[in-house]
Every structure is written in structure tokens, then in C-alpha cells.
Design an enzyme around this catalytic site. Structure first.
Site, PDB file in Angstrom:
ATOM      1  N   SER A   8       0.828  -1.203   0.000  1.00  0.00           N
ATOM      2  CA  SER A   8       0.000   0.000   0.000  1.00  0.00           C
ATOM      3  C   SER A   8       0.868   1.261   0.000  1.00  0.00           C
ATOM      4  CB  SER A   8      -0.962  -0.032   1.188  1.00  0.00           C
ATOM      5  OG  SER A   8      -2.002   0.901   1.020  1.00  0.00           O
ATOM      6  N   ASP A  28      -9.197  -6.216  -4.999  1.00  0.00           N
ATOM      7  CA  ASP A  28      -8.841  -5.084  -4.147  1.00  0.00           C
ATOM      8  C   ASP A  28      -9.954  -4.049  -4.168  1.00  0.00           C
ATOM      9  OD1 ASP A  28      -7.681  -2.867  -2.882  1.00  0.00           O
ATOM     10  OD2 ASP A  28      -5.686  -3.347  -3.637  1.00  0.00           O
ATOM     11  N   HIS A  88      -7.160  -6.035  -0.505  1.00  0.00           N
ATOM     12  CA  HIS A  88      -6.065  -5.065  -0.551  1.00  0.00           C
ATOM     13  C   HIS A  88      -4.776  -5.536   0.126  1.00  0.00           C
ATOM     14  CE1 HIS A  88      -4.210  -1.187  -0.959  1.00  0.00           C
ATOM     15  NE2 HIS A  88      -4.151  -0.978   0.349  1.00  0.00           N
TER      16      HIS A  88
END
Length: 389
Positions: A201, A322, A350
Site C-alpha cells: 500500500s 482489491d 487489498h
């Protein structure tokens, strides 16, 4: 992502039903608060390598701030709420968290920085350094870290300055430049060899920013659900601080954490409340609000122009489902990186290293093994050529 953007986004969103997560827009910023639970740890994926090793000091013996383990076995600097966690993998990793001194140019005294160190450091192998996402901690790696370690790799889980469980009582700056220098000084003091840097991320933006500044410290890069295509608004530094603190208060709240957790995974976990507790544990430290506001008002990460400057070999891992950052951006990142391999994880949201740890670890190990074989083949070819001269 700023708190104001986050609040606006969440007000426009409704929690998804159980099952498949909502599709995200390509420009969404992750609401990563982290980690999930799995009932058991999977078996190791590979036999430990026979590298020359040296045993590292134990966490309790080397805690530089004098914070030994409490009666429960947890480091005493962790918030008391850690004792309410029921997830076995999180408990085991939390008990290994320690603080080590890191001297930086922006702080008069060393910053006692939180991390999980390997039980053994391998002098003949590349260390794997695991970052985390926005407003998260090293506990994000509680399922995949043991798999990498059991496979014989030297793995470090490092808290990015401003998040995690470091001692920030002196309120050091937590902007991008400070995060970059802190990571470099940590690497210089404790790792000292080119590392495989793993960024999930927003951690992917941290890794890109770091590797383009200090390419000698990195051997390879691995990105997971990379948040690298969103630019922070420039007007944040003109916003009154009380507005930023109000946004951070919302970011810390249980309702937002519930929503963010439900969005982060393809399927709602059975241990949902435990996930939320683990994900916000670091927010209970007294300096969390100040550190997060400082990061936001100084602009955050903008690495769009740095992506094509990355010269290292890269692996891109992305959950097909995601619900926070569209997997379509995985193909864009694959095209823009000069030397990258893309792998998608099916039926995953995610955070693949939390939701599908066996698959995530397998992809990482295959990537590292393939690169090792390629290097061996190249060396063999050179030897053959030189022998024929």
C-alpha cells in the site's frame, strides 16, 4: 491520503455486504489500517537455506530503553490494550517487537525505533525488510513473517517513523524526508547490506522514494497493492491544525476502523473485532496524533515522477478483488517500472500478505529464488566464456 479526503470518501461510501468487496476507483488512496486473523499458521513453504549465520541478541536482552517484557510476555512499551488481543499470530509477533536506537540528523537524541528482528542474521544472503501501509504497524506481517523466517530467510519487520510503536516522546518531525532518513539510518546501523525492500500500500511509495534516493541500500523491490498514484493536496499546509486534528480523531475512531477493515478484505473475517483492535493498537500511543498530523500537513508522498527512475528488479503483487486500490493500476505500474514482474492473487483484497499469507509468501519466495537462479546462470555463462578464451 489526508484525513479530510478520507472522511469525504467514507461519507460517500457504504459498507459492503459480506463477500466480494466493492470495486474501487483508480485514484483512491488506501484506508489501510491493517491486519487480519487466520485460525492457524500454515506450514513452512521451503526448507531453510544453509547460509552462514550469526545469532542475533534477543529482544528482551537488547531493549535499549530498558523496556523489558511485562509479566504477560509483551514488551512494556506496548499499549495495555495488547492484552485483549486473541489472535495467536499477532500475540507471538507482538512479543518479539523491540525498540532499537536510531540516530538521525533531525533529532538530538536517538529515536528508539520499533521493529521485529530476525532470530538469525545471514551474512551470505539478502535480508528482507518488510514495511507496512499507511497508519499501520509491523503487526501487519504477523502471518507472512513466520513463513519467510521458516523458509530460511532473514526477515525484518520495521515500523515507519510516525507509525507503529516507536518512542516519539520528543515529537520528531514525521514528514517524508524524515521518514526516508530514519529508514536509511536504521538500515545503516543494523542491516548494512543491500536489502529486498517490501512495501505494501503506501509502503510502496515509501520504498520507491527510498530506493531512488539510496539505491545502494536496495537489491530488489516488492510492491503489494501499491498506493503510488495519488498526490497529496498542496493546500494541507495552509489548513488550521485543529482541522487536521479533527480529521485524525475520526481516523482513530472505531466506526471508521470498522469500515476500513471491511473494505480492505475480500471477505469479512470471522474475527472482525480482533482485526480492528490489532489495526488500531499503535494509535493508542500518546504521540500518534501529533505524528500523523505532522505527516499530513507536510504534504505526504508524491512519487509519480519517481516510478520510472526505479532501476531495481521488482515484483508487483496485487489482490484481484482489491476494494481500495483498483487492480487495474497494477498493470499501469507494471508498464512504468523498467524491470518488473506482476502477479495477481485471486479472491483477495487489498492486503494479500494478511488475507492470503501462503500465496503472498510463495510469490515472494519464488521471485527471490528465480532471481538467484538467474544470477547463478549468468555467472556460469561468464565462467564458461572466460574458460574458452
Amino acid at each position: 491520503m489526508t484525513s479530510v479526503q478520507l472522511r469525504a470518501q467514507l461519507q460517500a461510501s457504504k459498507p459492503p455486504a459480506r463477500g466480494r468487496a466493492r470495486a474501487a476507483q483508480p485514484d483512491q488512496m488506501p484506508l489501510l489500517l491493517t491486519s487480519s486473523s487466520l485460525p492457524t499458521l500454515p506450514r513452512p513453504l521451503a526448507a531453510p537455506s544453509r547460509a552462514r549465520v550469526r545469532v542475533a541478541a534477543s529482544a528482551a536482552a537488547s531493549a535499549p530503553d530498558g523496556a523489558g517484557a511485562a509479566a504477560t510476555g509483551f514488551p512494556s512499551f506496548l499499549p495495555p490494550a495488547v492484552e485483549h488481543i486473541r489472535d495467536g499470530a499477532a500475540i507471538r509477533l507482538a512479543k518479539r517487537i523491540e525498540r532499537v536506537p536510531v540516530q538521525t540528523g533531525f533529532s538530538g537524541s536517538p529515536i528508539l525505533s520499533s521493529c521485529v528482528r530476525p532470530l538469525k542474521q545471514q551474512e551470505d544472503a539478502e535480508p528482507i525488510v518488510l514495511l507496512h501501509g499507511f497508519d499501520s504497524s509491523c503487526l501487519e506481517w504477523r502471518y507472512t513473517y513466520p513463513l519467510l523466517e521458516e523458509a530460511g530467510h532473514e526477515a525484518w519487520a520495521v515500523d515507519i517513523l510516525g507509525w507503529g510503536f516507536s518512542d516519539l516522546a520528543t515529537r520528531p518531525p514525521c514528514d517524508v524526508a524524515s521518514k526516508r532518513e530514519h529508514l536509511y539510518q536504521f538500515w545503516k546501523a543494523y542491516i548494512k547490506r543491500p536489502m529486498v525492500l517490501v512495501g505494501p500500500s503506501l509502503g510502496a511509495a515509501v520504498a520507491i522514494d527510498f530506493s531512488t534516493k539510496y539505491p545502494e541500500a536496495v537489491s530488489k523491490l516488492i510492491f503489494i497493492g501499491a498506493s503510488v498514484y495519488t498526490e497529496s493536496p498542496k493546500e494541507m499546509n495552509r489548513m488550521p491544525k485543529f482541522v487536521s486534528y479533527a480529521g485524525v480523531f475520526i481516523l482513530k475512531s472505531l466506526p471508521l476502523r470498522f469500515l476500513a477493515t471491511s473494505l480492505a478484505f475480500n471477505k469479512t473475517p470471522n474475527e472482525f473485532f480482533d482485526w480492528v483492535q490489532i489495526g488500531r493498537l499503535h494509535c493508542l500511543l500518546p504521540w500518534w496524533e501529533d505524528a500523523t498530523v505532522d505527516f499530513m500537513i507536510r504534504g505526504g508522498y508524491n512519487v509519480l515522477k519517481k516510478i520510472k527512475q526505479v532501476k531495481h528488479k521488482c515484483l508487483i503483487v496485487w489482490g484481484e478483488d482489491d476494494g481500495i486500490i483498483s487492480s487495474k493500476l497494477a498493470y499501469r505500474l507494471h508498464q512504468e517500472l523498467p524491470d518488473a514482474t506482476l502477479r495477481l492473487v485471486r479472491q483477495c483484497g487489498h492486503i494479500p500478505h494478511v488475507e492470503k499469507p501462503k500465496e503472498a509468501a510463495k510469490l515472494v519466495l519464488e521471485f527471490l529464488e528465480r532471481d538467484k537462479v538467474e544470477k547463478t546462470d549468468r555467472a556460469s555463462s561468464v565462467t564458461t566464456v572466460l574458460g574458452n578464451i
